[in-house]
Design a protein around this motif. Structure first.
Motif, PDB file in Angstrom:
ATOM      1  N   GLY A  27       1.478  -1.355  -0.064  1.00  0.00           N
ATOM      2  CA  GLY A  27       0.474  -0.408  -0.139  1.00  0.00           C
ATOM      3  C   GLY A  27       0.703   1.230   0.448  1.00  0.00           C
ATOM      4  N   LEU A  28       2.173   1.536   0.366  1.00  0.00           N
ATOM      5  CA  LEU A  28       2.838   2.434   0.750  1.00  0.00           C
ATOM      6  C   LEU A  28       3.520   2.696  -0.523  1.00  0.00           C
ATOM      7  N   VAL A  29       3.790   1.801  -1.374  1.00  0.00           N
ATOM      8  CA  VAL A  29       4.175   1.745  -3.256  1.00  0.00           C
ATOM      9  C   VAL A  29       3.246   2.756  -3.937  1.00  0.00           C
ATOM     10  N   ALA A  30       2.130   2.282  -4.157  1.00  0.00           N
ATOM     11  CA  ALA A  30       0.819   2.909  -4.436  1.00  0.00           C
ATOM     12  C   ALA A  30       0.442   4.329  -3.874  1.00  0.00           C
ATOM     13  N   LEU A  31       0.354   4.198  -2.253  1.00  0.00           N
ATOM     14  CA  LEU A  31       0.398   5.584  -2.719  1.00  0.00           C
ATOM     15  C   LEU A  31       1.850   6.998  -2.969  1.00  0.00           C
ATOM     16  N   THR A  32       3.273   6.054  -2.964  1.00  0.00           N
ATOM     17  CA  THR A  32       3.867   6.467  -3.718  1.00  0.00           C
ATOM     18  C   THR A  32       3.925   6.925  -5.032  1.00  0.00           C
ATOM     19  N   ALA A  33       3.223   6.173  -5.858  1.00  0.00           N
ATOM     20  CA  ALA A  33       3.175   6.206  -6.938  1.00  0.00           C
ATOM     21  C   ALA A  33       1.307   7.130  -7.429  1.00  0.00           C
ATOM     22  N   ALA A  34       1.059   7.324  -6.177  1.00  0.00           N
ATOM     23  CA  ALA A  34      -0.464   8.507  -6.926  1.00  0.00           C
ATOM     24  C   ALA A  34       0.927   9.700  -5.783  1.00  0.00           C
ATOM     25  N   SER A  35       1.868  10.192  -5.387  1.00  0.00           N
ATOM     26  CA  SER A  35       2.122  10.688  -4.761  1.00  0.00           C
ATOM     27  C   SER A  35       3.149  11.290  -6.120  1.00  0.00           C
ATOM     28  N   SER A  36       3.295  10.763  -6.499  1.00  0.00           N
ATOM     29  CA  SER A  36       4.421  11.076  -7.942  1.00  0.00           C
ATOM     30  C   SER A  36       3.422  11.676  -9.068  1.00  0.00           C
ATOM     31  N   TYR A  37       2.087  11.275  -8.702  1.00  0.00           N
ATOM     32  CA  TYR A  37       1.267  11.932 -10.282  1.00  0.00           C
ATOM     33  C   TYR A  37       0.905  13.388  -9.602  1.00  0.00           C
ATOM     34  N   ALA A  38       0.804  13.406  -8.590  1.00  0.00           N
ATOM     35  CA  ALA A  38       0.734  14.662  -7.860  1.00  0.00           C
ATOM     36  C   ALA A  38       2.114  15.659  -8.169  1.00  0.00           C
ATOM     37  N   LEU A  39       3.305  15.747  -8.310  1.00  0.00           N
ATOM     38  CA  LEU A  39       4.319  16.062  -9.093  1.00  0.00           C
ATOM     39  C   LEU A  39       4.049  16.019 -10.041  1.00  0.00           C
ATOM     40  N   VAL A  40       3.650  15.282 -11.153  1.00  0.00           N
ATOM     41  CA  VAL A  40       3.349  16.079 -12.235  1.00  0.00           C
ATOM     42  C   VAL A  40       3.026  17.021 -12.269  1.00  0.00           C
ATOM     43  N   GLN A  41       1.945  16.790 -11.797  1.00  0.00           N
ATOM     44  CA  GLN A  41       0.864  17.681 -12.276  1.00  0.00           C
ATOM     45  C   GLN A  41       0.215  19.199 -11.819  1.00  0.00           C
ATOM     46  N   TRP A  42       1.342  18.814 -10.415  1.00  0.00           N
ATOM     47  CA  TRP A  42       2.339  20.160 -10.044  1.00  0.00           C
ATOM     48  C   TRP A  42       3.358  20.965 -10.648  1.00  0.00           C
ATOM     49  N   GLN A  43       4.097  20.156 -11.956  1.00  0.00           N
ATOM     50  CA  GLN A  43       5.136  20.350 -12.769  1.00  0.00           C
ATOM     51  C   GLN A  43       4.387  21.046 -14.259  1.00  0.00           C
ATOM     52  N   ALA A  44       2.810  20.174 -14.045  1.00  0.00           N
ATOM     53  CA  ALA A  44       2.490  21.125 -15.897  1.00  0.00           C
ATOM     54  C   ALA A  44       1.577  22.375 -15.373  1.00  0.00           C
ATOM     55  N   ILE A  45       1.562  22.902 -13.488  1.00  0.00           N
ATOM     56  CA  ILE A  45       0.417  23.735 -13.715  1.00  0.00           C
ATOM     57  C   ILE A  45       1.581  25.230 -13.334  1.00  0.00           C
ATOM     58  N   LYS A  46       2.781  24.789 -12.961  1.00  0.00           N
ATOM     59  CA  LYS A  46       3.730  25.313 -13.179  1.00  0.00           C
ATOM     60  C   LYS A  46       3.935  26.091 -14.372  1.00  0.00           C
ATOM     61  N   VAL A  47       4.080  24.964 -15.821  1.00  0.00           N
ATOM     62  CA  VAL A  47       4.175  25.608 -17.025  1.00  0.00           C
ATOM     63  C   VAL A  47       2.623  26.167 -17.683  1.00  0.00           C
ATOM     64  N   SER A  48       1.849  26.347 -17.240  1.00  0.00           N
ATOM     65  CA  SER A  48       0.831  26.819 -17.329  1.00  0.00           C
ATOM     66  C   SER A  48       0.676  28.586 -16.576  1.00  0.00           C
ATOM     67  N   ILE A  49       1.485  28.498 -15.951  1.00  0.00           N
ATOM     68  CA  ILE A  49       1.653  29.835 -14.828  1.00  0.00           C
ATOM     69  C   ILE A  49       2.598  31.037 -15.953  1.00  0.00           C
ATOM     70  N   ALA A  50       3.702  29.635 -16.033  1.00  0.00           N
ATOM     71  CA  ALA A  50       4.429  30.111 -17.112  1.00  0.00           C
ATOM     72  C   ALA A  50       4.365  30.880 -18.385  1.00  0.00           C
ATOM     73  N   ARG A  51       3.482  30.360 -19.064  1.00  0.00           N
ATOM     74  CA  ARG A  51       3.349  30.585 -20.256  1.00  0.00           C
ATOM     75  C   ARG A  51       2.564  31.381 -20.347  1.00  0.00           C
ATOM     76  N   ARG A  52       1.785  31.714 -19.144  1.00  0.00           N
ATOM     77  CA  ARG A  52       0.711  33.039 -19.479  1.00  0.00           C
ATOM     78  C   ARG A  52       1.585  34.533 -19.242  1.00  0.00           C
ATOM     79  N   GLU A  53       2.276  33.764 -17.815  1.00  0.00           N
ATOM     80  CA  GLU A  53       3.794  34.982 -17.607  1.00  0.00           C
ATOM     81  C   GLU A  53       4.070  35.812 -18.660  1.00  0.00           C
ATOM     82  N   PHE A  54       4.475  34.586 -19.202  1.00  0.00           N
ATOM     83  CA  PHE A  54       6.013  35.090 -20.620  1.00  0.00           C
ATOM     84  C   PHE A  54       5.058  35.267 -21.536  1.00  0.00           C
TER      85      PHE A  54
END
Length: 196
Positions: free
Chosen positions: A66-93
């Motif tokens: 179950g810890l492995v599953a939670l780690t996989a879920a956390s990694s999805y949060a990472l890539v979504q956070w990065q995608a949001i940062k790219v979207s914000i930067a796209r508007r900013e620049f």
């Protein structure tokens, strides 16, 4: 561990599968190891839930998976956070879709985009190694996955400064990925009976 019930079916081997419903599933295998049929036995026959889940009679999944599953879920949060940062930067620049990168070598937007893209480039391998290595070594794999995730955060934050050299602040994320690779190889050798 998964318990075997002898005497339920003559000349066959019955292995229990964990079930969350009111019955426990038993798969009947003939002498050649092939699956013959599936029987459902009430929970009162099996007594208590096994400590290990037997998936299709082939792979043991310990509760700590179950810890492995939670780690996989956390990694999805990472890539979504990065995608949001790219979207914000796209508007900013003011970088319009579908442009992936600016032509300017000193583009800060490109740093945001590369942080995300670089993570995505290794993400399939990360998930595969996490899920496979986690079967045999769930605690080590989960911890190694967490090292990769946190390292990728530091990697991204360094990149977001606009100085590509600062991405190396999180380069240690690769130790997590390397450990997952070793865990997966060891799990494979165990499955092949190369090591005990």
């Amino acid at each position: 561990t998964v318990s075997s019930l002898s005497g339920l079916s003559s000349g066959t081997h019955m292995e229990s599968l964990a079930s969350t419903c009111s019955t426990c599933i038993f798969i009947t295998r003939n002498k050649n190891g092939q699956f013959a049929n599936v029987n459902r036995v009430p929970n009162r026959v099996r007594g208590r839930k096994p400590a290990t889940v037997k998936c299709a009679g082939l792979i043991d999944l310990p509760p700590s998976y179950g810890l492995v599953a939670l780690t996989a879920a956390s990694s999805y949060a990472l890539v979504q956070w990065q995608a949001i940062k790219v979207s914000i930067a796209r508007r900013e620049f003011d970088v319009k879709y579908p442009t992936m990168y600016e032509d300017d070598e000193d583009s800060v937007f490109n740093c945001y985009q590369r942080a995300h893209q670089n993570t995505l480039e290794s993400y399939p391998a990360f998930l595969a190694l996490l899920c496979l290595g986690g079967i045999g070594y769930p605690l080590i794999s989960s911890a190694s996955g967490a090292v990769w995730i946190v390292g990728r955060i530091f990697y991204s934050l360094g990149y977001y400064t606009g100085d590509p050299q600062k991405r190396f602040n999180g380069i240690w994320n690769n130790f997590g990925l390397l450990t997952l690779w070793v865990c997966t190889i060891l799990f494979a050798f165990k499955q092949l009976d190369v090591i005990p």
